[in-house]
Write a protein that holds these residues in place. Structure first.
Motif, PDB file in Angstrom:
ATOM      1  N   MET A   1       0.843  -1.190   0.000  1.00  0.00           N
ATOM      2  CA  MET A   1       0.000   0.000   0.000  1.00  0.00           C
ATOM      3  C   MET A   1       0.876   1.237   0.000  1.00  0.00           C
ATOM      4  O   MET A   1       1.981   1.219   0.553  1.00  0.00           O
ATOM      5  CB  MET A   1      -0.911   0.020   1.220  1.00  0.00           C
ATOM      6  CG  MET A   1      -1.890  -1.128   1.251  1.00  0.00           C
ATOM      7  SD  MET A   1      -2.985  -1.030   2.663  1.00  0.00           S
ATOM      8  CE  MET A   1      -3.901  -2.551   2.458  1.00  0.00           C
TER       9      MET A   1
ATOM     10  N   TRP B   1       1.086   5.825  -0.519  1.00  0.00           N
ATOM     11  CA  TRP B   1       0.575   7.178  -0.708  1.00  0.00           C
ATOM     12  C   TRP B   1       1.329   7.823  -1.859  1.00  0.00           C
ATOM     13  O   TRP B   1       2.561   7.772  -1.906  1.00  0.00           O
ATOM     14  CB  TRP B   1       0.736   8.017   0.550  1.00  0.00           C
ATOM     15  CG  TRP B   1      -0.172   7.620   1.663  1.00  0.00           C
ATOM     16  CD1 TRP B   1       0.116   6.833   2.725  1.00  0.00           C
ATOM     17  CD2 TRP B   1      -1.544   8.017   1.818  1.00  0.00           C
ATOM     18  NE1 TRP B   1      -0.982   6.691   3.526  1.00  0.00           N
ATOM     19  CE2 TRP B   1      -2.012   7.413   2.997  1.00  0.00           C
ATOM     20  CE3 TRP B   1      -2.420   8.811   1.083  1.00  0.00           C
ATOM     21  CZ2 TRP B   1      -3.318   7.585   3.467  1.00  0.00           C
ATOM     22  CZ3 TRP B   1      -3.713   8.980   1.538  1.00  0.00           C
ATOM     23  CH2 TRP B   1      -4.161   8.373   2.713  1.00  0.00           C
TER      24      TRP B   1
ATOM     25  N   ILE C   1       4.223   6.702   7.507  1.00  0.00           N
ATOM     26  CA  ILE C   1       3.154   5.847   7.011  1.00  0.00           C
ATOM     27  C   ILE C   1       2.917   4.729   8.018  1.00  0.00           C
ATOM     28  O   ILE C   1       3.850   4.223   8.648  1.00  0.00           O
ATOM     29  CB  ILE C   1       3.500   5.265   5.618  1.00  0.00           C
ATOM     30  CG1 ILE C   1       2.299   4.550   5.010  1.00  0.00           C
ATOM     31  CG2 ILE C   1       4.716   4.348   5.691  1.00  0.00           C
ATOM     32  CD1 ILE C   1       2.512   4.134   3.547  1.00  0.00           C
ATOM     33  N   SER C   2       1.649   4.374   8.195  1.00  0.00           N
ATOM     34  CA  SER C   2       1.323   3.283   9.106  1.00  0.00           C
ATOM     35  C   SER C   2       0.017   2.639   8.648  1.00  0.00           C
ATOM     36  O   SER C   2      -0.696   3.197   7.818  1.00  0.00           O
ATOM     37  CB  SER C   2       1.194   3.774  10.549  1.00  0.00           C
ATOM     38  OG  SER C   2       0.150   4.723  10.662  1.00  0.00           O
ATOM     39  N   ILE C   3      -0.262   1.472   9.205  1.00  0.00           N
ATOM     40  CA  ILE C   3      -1.477   0.767   8.846  1.00  0.00           C
ATOM     41  C   ILE C   3      -2.072   0.114  10.078  1.00  0.00           C
ATOM     42  O   ILE C   3      -1.349  -0.387  10.935  1.00  0.00           O
ATOM     43  CB  ILE C   3      -1.203  -0.272   7.727  1.00  0.00           C
ATOM     44  CG1 ILE C   3      -2.505  -0.876   7.222  1.00  0.00           C
ATOM     45  CG2 ILE C   3      -0.227  -1.341   8.202  1.00  0.00           C
ATOM     46  CD1 ILE C   3      -2.342  -1.632   5.923  1.00  0.00           C
TER      47      ILE C   3
ATOM     48  N   ASN D   1      -4.385  -2.850  10.571  1.00  0.00           N
ATOM     49  CA  ASN D   1      -5.015  -3.950   9.854  1.00  0.00           C
ATOM     50  C   ASN D   1      -6.406  -4.267  10.392  1.00  0.00           C
ATOM     51  O   ASN D   1      -7.295  -4.669   9.644  1.00  0.00           O
ATOM     52  CB  ASN D   1      -4.127  -5.194   9.914  1.00  0.00           C
ATOM     53  CG  ASN D   1      -2.903  -5.057   9.030  1.00  0.00           C
ATOM     54  OD1 ASN D   1      -3.008  -4.784   7.839  1.00  0.00           O
ATOM     55  ND2 ASN D   1      -1.731  -5.238   9.610  1.00  0.00           N
TER      56      ASN D   1
ATOM     57  N   THR E   1      -7.255   0.315   7.564  1.00  0.00           N
ATOM     58  CA  THR E   1      -7.008   1.730   7.334  1.00  0.00           C
ATOM     59  C   THR E   1      -5.520   2.017   7.244  1.00  0.00           C
ATOM     60  O   THR E   1      -4.739   1.580   8.086  1.00  0.00           O
ATOM     61  CB  THR E   1      -7.632   2.584   8.446  1.00  0.00           C
ATOM     62  OG1 THR E   1      -9.037   2.318   8.513  1.00  0.00           O
ATOM     63  CG2 THR E   1      -7.435   4.064   8.174  1.00  0.00           C
ATOM     64  N   LEU E   2      -5.164   2.763   6.207  1.00  0.00           N
ATOM     65  CA  LEU E   2      -3.803   3.230   5.972  1.00  0.00           C
ATOM     66  C   LEU E   2      -3.736   4.693   6.380  1.00  0.00           C
ATOM     67  O   LEU E   2      -4.680   5.450   6.149  1.00  0.00           O
ATOM     68  CB  LEU E   2      -3.460   3.078   4.490  1.00  0.00           C
ATOM     69  CG  LEU E   2      -2.080   3.507   4.021  1.00  0.00           C
ATOM     70  CD1 LEU E   2      -1.027   2.517   4.522  1.00  0.00           C
ATOM     71  CD2 LEU E   2      -2.048   3.601   2.495  1.00  0.00           C
ATOM     72  N   TYR E   3      -2.620   5.084   6.998  1.00  0.00           N
ATOM     73  CA  TYR E   3      -2.462   6.462   7.467  1.00  0.00           C
ATOM     74  C   TYR E   3      -1.194   7.085   6.889  1.00  0.00           C
ATOM     75  O   TYR E   3      -0.235   6.398   6.556  1.00  0.00           O
ATOM     76  CB  TYR E   3      -2.368   6.506   8.994  1.00  0.00           C
ATOM     77  CG  TYR E   3      -3.566   5.949   9.722  1.00  0.00           C
ATOM     78  CD1 TYR E   3      -3.540   4.660  10.249  1.00  0.00           C
ATOM     79  CD2 TYR E   3      -4.717   6.708   9.883  1.00  0.00           C
ATOM     80  CE1 TYR E   3      -4.633   4.141  10.918  1.00  0.00           C
ATOM     81  CE2 TYR E   3      -5.819   6.193  10.558  1.00  0.00           C
ATOM     82  CZ  TYR E   3      -5.768   4.909  11.068  1.00  0.00           C
ATOM     83  OH  TYR E   3      -6.857   4.394  11.737  1.00  0.00           O
TER      84      TYR E   3
ATOM     85  N   CYS F   1      -4.229   7.293  -2.089  1.00  0.00           N
ATOM     86  CA  CYS F   1      -3.750   6.022  -1.582  1.00  0.00           C
ATOM     87  C   CYS F   1      -3.987   4.964  -2.663  1.00  0.00           C
ATOM     88  O   CYS F   1      -4.878   5.099  -3.513  1.00  0.00           O
ATOM     89  CB  CYS F   1      -4.435   5.623  -0.274  1.00  0.00           C
ATOM     90  SG  CYS F   1      -6.223   5.429  -0.363  1.00  0.00           S
TER      91      CYS F   1
ATOM     92  N   THR G   1      -3.380   0.457  -3.516  1.00  0.00           N
ATOM     93  CA  THR G   1      -3.019  -0.856  -3.008  1.00  0.00           C
ATOM     94  C   THR G   1      -2.897  -1.837  -4.150  1.00  0.00           C
ATOM     95  O   THR G   1      -3.478  -1.665  -5.227  1.00  0.00           O
ATOM     96  CB  THR G   1      -4.050  -1.358  -1.973  1.00  0.00           C
ATOM     97  OG1 THR G   1      -3.537  -2.532  -1.331  1.00  0.00           O
ATOM     98  CG2 THR G   1      -5.384  -1.706  -2.636  1.00  0.00           C
TER      99      THR G   1
END
Length: 128
Positions: free
Chosen positions: A34, A36, A69-71, A73, A77-79, A95, A97
């Protein structure tokens, strides 16, 4: 059907912070990459940060040390936490994937071509 939806964009003064979120639905594979991306008017879409299910993370040089970046699970949600924002960070942020790939592919030249699933984008404007 895979669906991605970004939120959290807005306008902020230089030096400020914003956090983008991307909720992913319909993607049922446990292996993923994933990322950005961002696109300013008149420019090509460029990778900003990537993360994959193997735990790899990659950042574009222009955002290293400022963006994270973080996720989550559990929340699908991806941040993207963006700190110390600069006017040159102004762009539409997307975003994306795809199946498992190196996180570095997100920030590679033309990395966008490796991704099939995209959100609609969130505008980030940084004023000086």
């Amino acid at each position: 059907q895979v669906h991605l939806e970004e939120s959290g964009g807005g306008s902020v003064q230089a030096g400020g912070s914003l956090k983008l979120s991307c909720v992913i639905s319909g993607y049922s594979y446990s292996d993923y990459c994933m990322g950005w991306f961002r696109q300013a008017p008149g420019t090509e879409r460029e990778g900003v940060a990537g993360i994959n299910s193997a735990g790899d993370i990659a950042y574009a040089d222009s955002v290293k040390g400022r963006f994270t970046i973080s996720i989550d699970n559990a929340k699908n949600t991806l941040y993207l936490q963006m700190n110390s924002l600069k006017p040159e960070d102004t762009a539409m942020y997307y975003c994306a994937t795809e199946g498992l790939r190196p996180a570095s592919m997100v920030v590679a030249v033309n990395g966008r071509n490796a991704f099939c699933y995209w959100g609609q984008g969130a505008q980030v404007t940084v004023t000086s």
